[in-house]
Design a protein around this motif. Sequence first.
Motif, PDB file in Angstrom:
ATOM      1  N   LYS A  11       1.622  11.579   5.579  1.00  0.00           N
ATOM      2  CA  LYS A  11       0.348  11.465   6.305  1.00  0.00           C
ATOM      3  C   LYS A  11      -0.390  10.191   5.902  1.00  0.00           C
ATOM      4  CE  LYS A  11      -0.349  16.459   6.918  1.00  0.00           C
ATOM      5  NZ  LYS A  11      -1.176  17.629   6.548  1.00  0.00           N
ATOM      6  N   LEU A  12      -0.399   9.897   4.606  1.00  0.00           N
ATOM      7  CA  LEU A  12      -1.056   8.683   4.139  1.00  0.00           C
ATOM      8  C   LEU A  12      -0.373   7.438   4.711  1.00  0.00           C
ATOM      9  CD1 LEU A  12      -1.698   9.610   0.408  1.00  0.00           C
ATOM     10  CD2 LEU A  12      -3.455   8.957   2.052  1.00  0.00           C
ATOM     11  N   ASN A  13       0.956   7.426   4.718  1.00  0.00           N
ATOM     12  CA  ASN A  13       1.688   6.282   5.249  1.00  0.00           C
ATOM     13  C   ASN A  13       1.423   6.093   6.733  1.00  0.00           C
ATOM     14  OD1 ASN A  13       2.824   5.535   2.834  1.00  0.00           O
ATOM     15  ND2 ASN A  13       4.719   6.680   3.142  1.00  0.00           N
ATOM     16  N   SER A  14       1.286   7.207   7.446  1.00  0.00           N
ATOM     17  CA  SER A  14       0.972   7.128   8.870  1.00  0.00           C
ATOM     18  C   SER A  14      -0.374   6.457   9.088  1.00  0.00           C
ATOM     19  CB  SER A  14       0.977   8.531   9.478  1.00  0.00           C
ATOM     20  OG  SER A  14       0.635   8.488  10.847  1.00  0.00           O
ATOM     21  N   GLU A  15      -1.341   6.783   8.247  1.00  0.00           N
ATOM     22  CA  GLU A  15      -2.656   6.151   8.344  1.00  0.00           C
ATOM     23  C   GLU A  15      -2.587   4.680   7.953  1.00  0.00           C
ATOM     24  OE1 GLU A  15      -5.540   7.630   9.379  1.00  0.00           O
ATOM     25  OE2 GLU A  15      -4.419   9.424   9.856  1.00  0.00           O
ATOM     26  N   ILE A  16      -1.820   4.383   6.907  1.00  0.00           N
ATOM     27  CA  ILE A  16      -1.689   2.996   6.452  1.00  0.00           C
ATOM     28  C   ILE A  16      -1.083   2.119   7.542  1.00  0.00           C
ATOM     29  CG2 ILE A  16      -0.400   1.520   4.847  1.00  0.00           C
ATOM     30  CD1 ILE A  16      -0.804   3.722   2.730  1.00  0.00           C
ATOM     31  N   MET A  53       0.832  -1.207   0.000  1.00  0.00           N
ATOM     32  CA  MET A  53       0.000   0.000   0.000  1.00  0.00           C
ATOM     33  C   MET A  53       0.867   1.258   0.000  1.00  0.00           C
ATOM     34  SD  MET A  53      -3.028  -1.230   2.621  1.00  0.00           S
ATOM     35  CE  MET A  53      -4.142   0.149   2.348  1.00  0.00           C
ATOM     36  N   LYS A  54       1.983   1.210   0.717  1.00  0.00           N
ATOM     37  CA  LYS A  54       2.906   2.348   0.716  1.00  0.00           C
ATOM     38  C   LYS A  54       3.532   2.537  -0.667  1.00  0.00           C
ATOM     39  CE  LYS A  54       4.262   2.612   5.587  1.00  0.00           C
ATOM     40  NZ  LYS A  54       5.393   2.549   6.533  1.00  0.00           N
ATOM     41  N   LYS A  55       3.800   1.429  -1.345  1.00  0.00           N
ATOM     42  CA  LYS A  55       4.357   1.534  -2.694  1.00  0.00           C
ATOM     43  C   LYS A  55       3.362   2.185  -3.641  1.00  0.00           C
ATOM     44  CE  LYS A  55       7.820  -2.164  -2.780  1.00  0.00           C
ATOM     45  NZ  LYS A  55       8.244  -3.420  -3.448  1.00  0.00           N
ATOM     46  N   ARG A  56       2.091   1.841  -3.500  1.00  0.00           N
ATOM     47  CA  ARG A  56       1.058   2.470  -4.319  1.00  0.00           C
ATOM     48  C   ARG A  56       1.034   3.977  -4.069  1.00  0.00           C
ATOM     49  NH1 ARG A  56      -2.946  -0.848  -6.623  1.00  0.00           N
ATOM     50  NH2 ARG A  56      -2.855  -3.040  -5.970  1.00  0.00           N
ATOM     51  N   THR A  57       1.122   4.347  -2.792  1.00  0.00           N
ATOM     52  CA  THR A  57       1.100   5.761  -2.432  1.00  0.00           C
ATOM     53  C   THR A  57       2.318   6.487  -2.993  1.00  0.00           C
ATOM     54  OG1 THR A  57      -0.085   5.233  -0.385  1.00  0.00           O
ATOM     55  CG2 THR A  57       0.982   7.373  -0.491  1.00  0.00           C
ATOM     56  N   ALA A  58       3.490   5.856  -2.891  1.00  0.00           N
ATOM     57  CA  ALA A  58       4.713   6.472  -3.412  1.00  0.00           C
ATOM     58  C   ALA A  58       4.631   6.669  -4.921  1.00  0.00           C
ATOM     59  CB  ALA A  58       5.915   5.599  -3.057  1.00  0.00           C
ATOM     60  N   CYS A  59       4.093   5.674  -5.635  1.00  0.00           N
ATOM     61  CA  CYS A  59       3.936   5.798  -7.088  1.00  0.00           C
ATOM     62  C   CYS A  59       2.990   6.948  -7.431  1.00  0.00           C
ATOM     63  CB  CYS A  59       3.410   4.488  -7.675  1.00  0.00           C
ATOM     64  SG  CYS A  59       4.614   3.145  -7.680  1.00  0.00           S
ATOM     65  N   TRP A  60       1.946   7.110  -6.634  1.00  0.00           N
ATOM     66  CA  TRP A  60       0.991   8.199  -6.862  1.00  0.00           C
ATOM     67  C   TRP A  60       1.675   9.557  -6.689  1.00  0.00           C
ATOM     68  CZ3 TRP A  60      -0.822  11.959  -3.395  1.00  0.00           C
ATOM     69  CH2 TRP A  60      -1.876  12.743  -3.867  1.00  0.00           C
ATOM     70  N   GLU A  95       6.893  19.732  -2.362  1.00  0.00           N
ATOM     71  CA  GLU A  95       7.190  19.442  -0.961  1.00  0.00           C
ATOM     72  C   GLU A  95       5.918  19.056  -0.217  1.00  0.00           C
ATOM     73  OE1 GLU A  95       9.196  22.716   0.778  1.00  0.00           O
ATOM     74  OE2 GLU A  95      10.872  22.697  -0.651  1.00  0.00           O
ATOM     75  N   ASN A  96       4.815  19.735  -0.529  1.00  0.00           N
ATOM     76  CA  ASN A  96       3.549  19.411   0.127  1.00  0.00           C
ATOM     77  C   ASN A  96       3.079  18.003  -0.224  1.00  0.00           C
ATOM     78  OD1 ASN A  96       3.386  21.908   1.364  1.00  0.00           O
ATOM     79  ND2 ASN A  96       2.233  22.844  -0.312  1.00  0.00           N
ATOM     80  N   LEU A  97       3.376  17.577  -1.438  1.00  0.00           N
ATOM     81  CA  LEU A  97       3.023  16.208  -1.825  1.00  0.00           C
ATOM     82  C   LEU A  97       3.791  15.188  -0.990  1.00  0.00           C
ATOM     83  CD1 LEU A  97       2.780  16.543  -5.705  1.00  0.00           C
ATOM     84  CD2 LEU A  97       0.955  15.783  -4.179  1.00  0.00           C
ATOM     85  N   ASN A  98       5.058  15.487  -0.685  1.00  0.00           N
ATOM     86  CA  ASN A  98       5.832  14.592   0.187  1.00  0.00           C
ATOM     87  C   ASN A  98       5.227  14.539   1.582  1.00  0.00           C
ATOM     88  OD1 ASN A  98       7.758  13.893  -1.758  1.00  0.00           O
ATOM     89  ND2 ASN A  98       8.990  15.708  -1.328  1.00  0.00           N
ATOM     90  N   ASP A  99       4.769  15.691   2.083  1.00  0.00           N
ATOM     91  CA  ASP A  99       4.108  15.721   3.391  1.00  0.00           C
ATOM     92  C   ASP A  99       2.824  14.898   3.353  1.00  0.00           C
ATOM     93  OD1 ASP A  99       6.085  17.352   4.371  1.00  0.00           O
ATOM     94  OD2 ASP A  99       4.972  19.218   4.028  1.00  0.00           O
ATOM     95  N   ILE A 108       4.906  10.267  -6.947  1.00  0.00           N
ATOM     96  CA  ILE A 108       5.860  10.475  -8.040  1.00  0.00           C
ATOM     97  C   ILE A 108       5.130  10.917  -9.312  1.00  0.00           C
ATOM     98  CG2 ILE A 108       7.466   9.285  -9.596  1.00  0.00           C
ATOM     99  CD1 ILE A 108       8.277   7.552  -7.183  1.00  0.00           C
ATOM    100  N   LYS A 109       4.005  10.293  -9.599  1.00  0.00           N
ATOM    101  CA  LYS A 109       3.239  10.642 -10.784  1.00  0.00           C
ATOM    102  C   LYS A 109       2.753  12.093 -10.717  1.00  0.00           C
ATOM    103  CE  LYS A 109      -0.771   9.127 -13.481  1.00  0.00           C
ATOM    104  NZ  LYS A 109      -1.893   8.149 -13.557  1.00  0.00           N
ATOM    105  N   GLU A 110       2.268  12.504  -9.529  1.00  0.00           N
ATOM    106  CA  GLU A 110       1.789  13.882  -9.377  1.00  0.00           C
ATOM    107  C   GLU A 110       2.941  14.882  -9.486  1.00  0.00           C
ATOM    108  OE1 GLU A 110      -1.282  15.044  -9.170  1.00  0.00           O
ATOM    109  OE2 GLU A 110      -2.075  13.017  -9.407  1.00  0.00           O
ATOM    110  N   GLN A 111       4.085  14.534  -8.926  1.00  0.00           N
ATOM    111  CA  GLN A 111       5.247  15.427  -9.013  1.00  0.00           C
ATOM    112  C   GLN A 111       5.754  15.544 -10.452  1.00  0.00           C
ATOM    113  OE1 GLN A 111       7.884  13.693  -6.094  1.00  0.00           O
ATOM    114  NE2 GLN A 111       7.163  15.061  -4.474  1.00  0.00           N
ATOM    115  N   GLN A 112       5.713  14.443 -11.188  1.00  0.00           N
ATOM    116  CA  GLN A 112       6.128  14.480 -12.586  1.00  0.00           C
ATOM    117  C   GLN A 112       5.175  15.334 -13.407  1.00  0.00           C
ATOM    118  OE1 GLN A 112       6.281  10.288 -13.509  1.00  0.00           O
ATOM    119  NE2 GLN A 112       8.452  10.126 -12.955  1.00  0.00           N
ATOM    120  N   PHE A 113       3.882  15.262 -13.069  1.00  0.00           N
ATOM    121  CA  PHE A 113       2.899  16.091 -13.764  1.00  0.00           C
ATOM    122  C   PHE A 113       3.209  17.570 -13.560  1.00  0.00           C
ATOM    123  CE2 PHE A 113      -1.065  18.525 -13.687  1.00  0.00           C
ATOM    124  CZ  PHE A 113      -1.579  18.247 -14.940  1.00  0.00           C
ATOM    125  N   LEU A 114       3.554  17.933 -12.336  1.00  0.00           N
ATOM    126  CA  LEU A 114       3.918  19.321 -12.044  1.00  0.00           C
ATOM    127  C   LEU A 114       5.168  19.736 -12.804  1.00  0.00           C
ATOM    128  CD1 LEU A 114       3.367  19.652  -8.191  1.00  0.00           C
ATOM    129  CD2 LEU A 114       2.229  20.990  -9.955  1.00  0.00           C
TER     130      LEU A 114
END
Length: 365
Positions: A340-345, A205-212, A332-336, A214-220
């Motif tokens: 938060k998502l990983n903490s919930e996971i 689940m953390k890997k899914r979140t990390a991929c998400w 940077e906010n995406l990393n934050d 990265i994808k959003e950062q690449q879009f930016l």
Amino acid sequence: MREDSYNIAILGKSGVGKSSFLNYLFDENISDVGVGSPVTKVGFHQFEKKVNGLNLRIFDSWGLELDKVEKWEKELLDELKQRSLDKHPSKWFHSIFYCVSATSARIESFDIKLINTFLKDNYKVVIIFTKSDSLSQNDFETFQKILNDNLIKQVASVKVCSEAKTLLNGRNIEKFGREEVLNEIINGFWNSIITRIPAKTILLMKKRTACWVIKEQQFLQKSWIYDRKPYSKNLEDSLNRLVDDLEKMDDFFIVLSEAINTYSDIIEGLRVPPNLPNQKYLKIFKENSSSFFEENYLNLKQIFSTTFTFHPILALLILIVYKYSTRGNLKENLNDLENKLNSEIEQLFPKLEEFIISLKKNHNQ
């Protein structure tokens, strides 16, 4: 049955009776396999054997001595990396036996250190007190106390006598301990399901979140013009899709099914006596996996929804934060947000453990 192997790690100093123990456990002479390997080399020496149609892959600890413990620990960590959580359960160690000779009456500090290395990796270790025909119950309990006082988790210990013998006084000593070891093997399978399956689910689940992220950062990064309002909406929709994807709990069902199939096949090959508890429940899960998943899907969704408590207000926070953000600090906010998502996971781990334990109890009634 698949052509996977039953992976066994057997550790202990030279002369403690590891080969005799394996011969007794599988009722087969496997001690001659691997003879001639260089005893001076530190690390696992792997050999394979087929018993009753079951492929055995045995990892024997050559060179495990006090003066080589640092080198041996490095070899062990390297081997564990090859059998880490992200691998299929068929690649994991399925049973770990740490052999201590009852006649030596000594447990070294490096024994404790190496056992703890396995325990930290969510493995169950069974301590085998070999040559236990002369081990008193009082001494056995003393050994158990020393172990459990110094290990990070409690471990199971079994007294084993691998070879029948006749004493000078004419008294016959029969082999004993095999059934107890088989029972601990099955307990170890359940321990792996209860601890390693939630851990692997969290990892995926953390890997899914990390991929998400990265994808959003690449879009930016690729966007020449940054328009806050459309991007905020896009980000909110994208996050909702991620959470919906995680909520399906597909990762949990997949890894649980993989583990149940792997361990059920091993038990079938081991020809475990039918009177031993716990083994039939693995078979029940395997044979009824489809209906099991359907019956418990809503229960898992409930666990997820009660864990991800911050999600309902997260979309609003995104709109507020990103309305006043620049493209630079958005990354940077995406990393934050990922943290938060990983903490919930991570909060899912104990709940998934409890969920599996409750399933086993229900089938045990």
